[in-house]
Design an enzyme around this catalytic site. Structure first.
Site, mmCIF file in Angstrom:
data_model
loop_
_atom_site.group_PDB
_atom_site.id
_atom_site.type_symbol
_atom_site.label_atom_id
_atom_site.label_comp_id
_atom_site.label_asym_id
_atom_site.label_seq_id
_atom_site.Cartn_x
_atom_site.Cartn_y
_atom_site.Cartn_z
ATOM 1 N N THR A 144 0.833 -1.208 0.000
ATOM 2 C CA THR A 144 0.000 0.000 0.000
ATOM 3 C C THR A 144 0.865 1.253 0.000
ATOM 4 O O THR A 144 0.622 2.195 -0.762
ATOM 5 C CB THR A 144 -0.939 -0.016 1.237
ATOM 6 O OG1 THR A 144 -1.770 -1.177 1.142
ATOM 7 C CG2 THR A 144 -1.797 1.231 1.318
ATOM 8 N N GLN A 167 1.372 -9.389 -6.220
ATOM 9 C CA GLN A 167 0.987 -10.800 -6.415
ATOM 10 C C GLN A 167 1.837 -11.468 -7.498
ATOM 11 O O GLN A 167 1.624 -12.631 -7.825
ATOM 12 C CB GLN A 167 -0.497 -10.914 -6.803
ATOM 13 C CG GLN A 167 -1.467 -10.371 -5.765
ATOM 14 C CD GLN A 167 -1.620 -11.273 -4.537
ATOM 15 O OE1 GLN A 167 -1.181 -12.434 -4.523
ATOM 16 N NE2 GLN A 167 -2.240 -10.753 -3.498
ATOM 17 N N SER A 227 5.400 -6.606 -1.653
ATOM 18 C CA SER A 227 5.056 -6.764 -0.231
ATOM 19 C C SER A 227 5.551 -8.116 0.275
ATOM 20 O O SER A 227 5.399 -9.130 -0.422
ATOM 21 C CB SER A 227 3.535 -6.673 -0.091
ATOM 22 O OG SER A 227 3.158 -6.867 1.235
ATOM 23 N N HIS A 255 4.550 -9.960 2.962
ATOM 24 C CA HIS A 255 3.678 -10.969 3.595
ATOM 25 C C HIS A 255 2.972 -11.877 2.586
ATOM 26 O O HIS A 255 2.289 -12.813 2.965
ATOM 27 C CB HIS A 255 2.705 -10.309 4.595
ATOM 28 C CG HIS A 255 1.593 -9.518 4.009
ATOM 29 N ND1 HIS A 255 0.326 -10.025 3.871
ATOM 30 C CD2 HIS A 255 1.536 -8.241 3.544
ATOM 31 C CE1 HIS A 255 -0.464 -9.087 3.363
ATOM 32 N NE2 HIS A 255 0.252 -7.999 3.149
ATOM 33 N N THR A 264 13.129 5.376 11.042
ATOM 34 C CA THR A 264 14.065 4.326 11.472
ATOM 35 C C THR A 264 13.673 3.008 10.816
ATOM 36 O O THR A 264 12.498 2.640 10.796
ATOM 37 C CB THR A 264 14.032 4.191 13.013
ATOM 38 O OG1 THR A 264 14.415 5.450 13.557
ATOM 39 C CG2 THR A 264 14.970 3.099 13.499
ATOM 40 N N CYS A 291 -9.030 -7.073 1.400
ATOM 41 C CA CYS A 291 -9.332 -5.661 1.612
ATOM 42 C C CYS A 291 -10.749 -5.319 1.186
ATOM 43 O O CYS A 291 -11.350 -4.396 1.690
ATOM 44 C CB CYS A 291 -8.376 -4.786 0.808
ATOM 45 S SG CYS A 291 -6.704 -5.322 0.975
HETATM 46 C C1 LIG Z 1 -2.153 -6.543 -5.827
HETATM 47 C C2 LIG Z 1 -1.971 -5.976 -4.454
HETATM 48 N N1 LIG Z 1 -1.458 -4.747 -4.317
HETATM 49 C C3 LIG Z 1 -1.241 -4.198 -3.109
HETATM 50 C C4 LIG Z 1 -1.562 -4.862 -1.953
HETATM 51 C C5 LIG Z 1 -1.312 -4.213 -0.626
HETATM 52 O O1 LIG Z 1 -0.188 -4.745 0.011
HETATM 53 P P1 LIG Z 1 0.035 -4.570 1.587
HETATM 54 O O2 LIG Z 1 -0.921 -5.519 2.243
HETATM 55 O O3 LIG Z 1 1.464 -4.934 1.815
HETATM 56 O O4 LIG Z 1 -0.244 -3.148 1.921
HETATM 57 C C6 LIG Z 1 -2.127 -6.154 -2.040
HETATM 58 C C7 LIG Z 1 -2.535 -6.888 -0.829
HETATM 59 O O5 LIG Z 1 -3.488 -7.625 -0.819
HETATM 60 C C8 LIG Z 1 -2.327 -6.725 -3.325
HETATM 61 O O6 LIG Z 1 -2.832 -7.955 -3.479
#
Ligand SMILES: Cc1ncc(COP(=O)(O)O)c(C=O)c1O
Length: 384
Positions: free
Chosen positions: A71, A180, A200, A202, A238, A325
Site C-alpha cells: 500500500t 501478487q 510486499s 507478507h 528508522t 481488503c
Molecule cells: C495486488 C496488491 N497490491 C497491493 C496490496 C497491498 O499490500 P500490503 O498488504 O502490503 O499493503 C495487495 C494486498 O493484498 C495486493 O494484493
C-alpha cells in the site's frame, strides 16, 4: 490448523523468517543509523539483504527501497509521479481491476485535477495493449498496471506495455504493482522497461508491514515520508529491522528454488481445478487458463460465496470471496469488470495456494467443498 487456501490475503511466514526476526529483536536490536560498532553491524546486514533482493530482480542495490508494504509503495510511487510531472501533463492510465491502494490513490488525484483512464478488461481479466496505445495522449505521464490480479490471477501483458512505452516521444512512466507477481513469476524489471514496482513481504512468507519499491536508477522521486533521510532520502523513518531481516530470510528461502515453488503451486492449482470440475456441477472457473500459479477463482451456482466461506470455515477450510481488503464491501469490482453476472459474482470463491500446501490438502478440501455446496444448494432449493 485446518487447510489454509487464502494465501493471496497473506502467507504463513517460513520458520526461517520467524527465527531471523527473533534474532533481530533479541540480539540485533541496535539502530542501523547509530555511529557505534553495533549499529554499523546492522547497517551492514541490511546492505547484504538489499543486495540479495536486488539480485532476485537483476537490479542494482540502490534501486531497492524498503517501505511498510504494498500500500505504501503504490501510494508513494503514484503520488511522486503525479507531483513531479504535473507541469507536463495530468493524464494517468490504469485499469479497472487494480488493488484499492492504487484505485483509491488515483481517485484522490482525480479530486486534485488529474484525469485517469481506467482500461477495461476482457472476460479473462486482461487488458488489451492496443487499447492502452489508443488511450495514450501527449499529456499522459504515468501508466500504472498490476502484474497479477489478486482476485482471479490474470497476468497482464507487462512486457508488451513496457515495449510500447519505451518508444514514446514524451516520457510516460511505467509503474507495476507486483505484489501478487513477485515470487510467482520470474522476471526482470529492466527487461520489461519498468520504472517503478511495488512488492510486499507478507505475500511471500515474510512478515507483514514490510515491502520494497523498485525505483529505476536515475529516476527522480519525491518521497512521501520525509524525516531523518533513511533509505537514501527516499523513505525516512528508522528502519523496520525485524521486518527487513524477515523479508531477507523469506527471499533467501523462496529464491533458492523459485521455479520449483512455481511448478508446485501450478500443479496444485491444476489438481484443485480438476477435482472441483470432476466432483461438483454448476461451477464456472473465472481464472484464465494461463493465469498465475497460485490463484483459482470459481463461481458456484445457487450458492452465496460469503455463506460458503463461513460454512467451510466451520470445517477448517479457509478461503476468501475476493481480496481481503474488499471482502467486507459489496461485490467484486474485478469480477464485475470481467462481465460476470450478479449471481456469478455472488457465488464466487477465491482459492489461493502456497508452496506449503499439499496434494492431500487439496483433495480433502474439495471433498469438504463438495459436501458443503450440496448442503447449501439443498437449503436454497427447498426454500424456492
Ligand atoms: C495486488 C496488491 N497490491 C497491493 C496490496 C497491498 O499490500 P500490503 O498488504 O502490503 O499493503 C495487495 C494486498 O493484498 C495486493 O494484493
Amino acid at each position: 490448523m485446518g487447510i489454509y487456501l487464502d494465501n493471496s490475503a497473506t502467507t504463513k511466514p517460513y520458520q526461517e523468517v520467524v527465527d531471523s526476526m527473533v534474532k533481530s529483536l533479541t540480539e540485533d536490536y541496535e539502530n542501523p543509523s547509530a555511529a557505534h560498532r553495533m549499529g554499523m553491524k546492522i547497517e551492514k546486514n541490511i546492505k547484504e539483504i538489499r543486495r540479495n533482493i536486488a539480485k532476485t530482480l537483476g537490479a542494482k542495490e540502490k534501486e531497492i527501497i524498503f517501505t511498510s508494504g504494498g500500500t505504501e509503495c503504490n501510494n508513494s510511487i503514484i503520488r511522486s509521479c503525479a507531483n513531479l510531472n504535473k507541469q507536463r501533463g495530468k493524464h494517468i492510465i490504469s485499469t479497472s481491476i487494480e488493488h484499492p491502494s492504487v484505485l483509491n490513490t488515483l481517485e484522490d488525484l482525480e479530486k486534485d485535477g488529474f484525469e485517469v483512464t481506467y482500461l477495461p478488461v476482457n472476460s479473462e481479466g486482461k487488458i488489451c495493449v492496443e487499447d492502452l496505445e489508443k488511450n495514450l495522449r501527449e499529456d499522459t505521464i504515468l501508466v500504472s498496471v498490476m502484474f497479477v490480479n489478486n482476485e482471479v490471477g490474470s497476468i497482464q501483458p507487462i512486457k508488451e506495455i513496457g515495449n510500447l512505452l519505451k518508444n514514446r516521444k514524451n516520457k510516460v512512466f511505467f509503474h507495476v504493482d507486483a505484489v501478487q507477481g513477485y515470487g510467482k513469476v520470474d522476471f526482470r524489471p529492466s527487461r520489461y522497461n519498468i520504472d517503478f514496482m511495488s512488492v510486499s513481504a507478507h505475500k511471500i512468507h515474510g512478515p507483514k508491514g514490510i515491502g520494497f519499491m523498485y525505483i529505476k536508477d536515475g529516476i527522480n522521486f519525491k518521497p512521501l515520508m520525509t524525516g531523518g533521510g533513511q533509505e537514501s532520502n527516499l523513505r525516512s523513518g528508522t528502519e523496520n529491522v525485524p521486518g527487513i531481516y524477515g523479508i531477507g530470510a523469506a527471499i533467501s528461502k523462496l529464491f533458492l528454488d523459485l521455479n520449483g515453488s512455481i511448478e508446485k503451486m501450478n500443479s496444485l492449482k491444476n489438481l484443485l481445478k480438476e477435482e472441483i470440475s470432476k466432483n461438483i456441477d454448476g461451477i464456472k472457473v473465472n481464472s484464465p487458463k494461463d493465469g498465475v500459479c497460485h490463484i483459482l477463482n470459481v463461481s458456484f451456482e445457487d450458492v452465496r460465496g460469503e455463506v460458503l466461506l463461513h460454512y467451510l470455515e466451520q470445517k477448517e477450510v479457509y478461503v476468501s470471496t475476493g481480496s481481503a481488503c474488499s471482502s467486507k464491501k459489496k461485490g467484486s469490482h474485478v469480477l464485475n469488470a470481467m462481465g460476470l453476472t450478479p449471481d456469478e459474482i455472488e457465488g464466487a470463491i477465491r482459492f489461493s495456494l502456497s508452496d506449503m500446501n499439499t496434494e492431500e490438502e487439496i483433495v480433502k478440501a474439495v471433498e469438504i467443498l463438495k459436501d458443503s455446496v450440496e448442503d447449501l444448494r439443498k437449503i436454497i432449493r427447498i426454500r424456492r
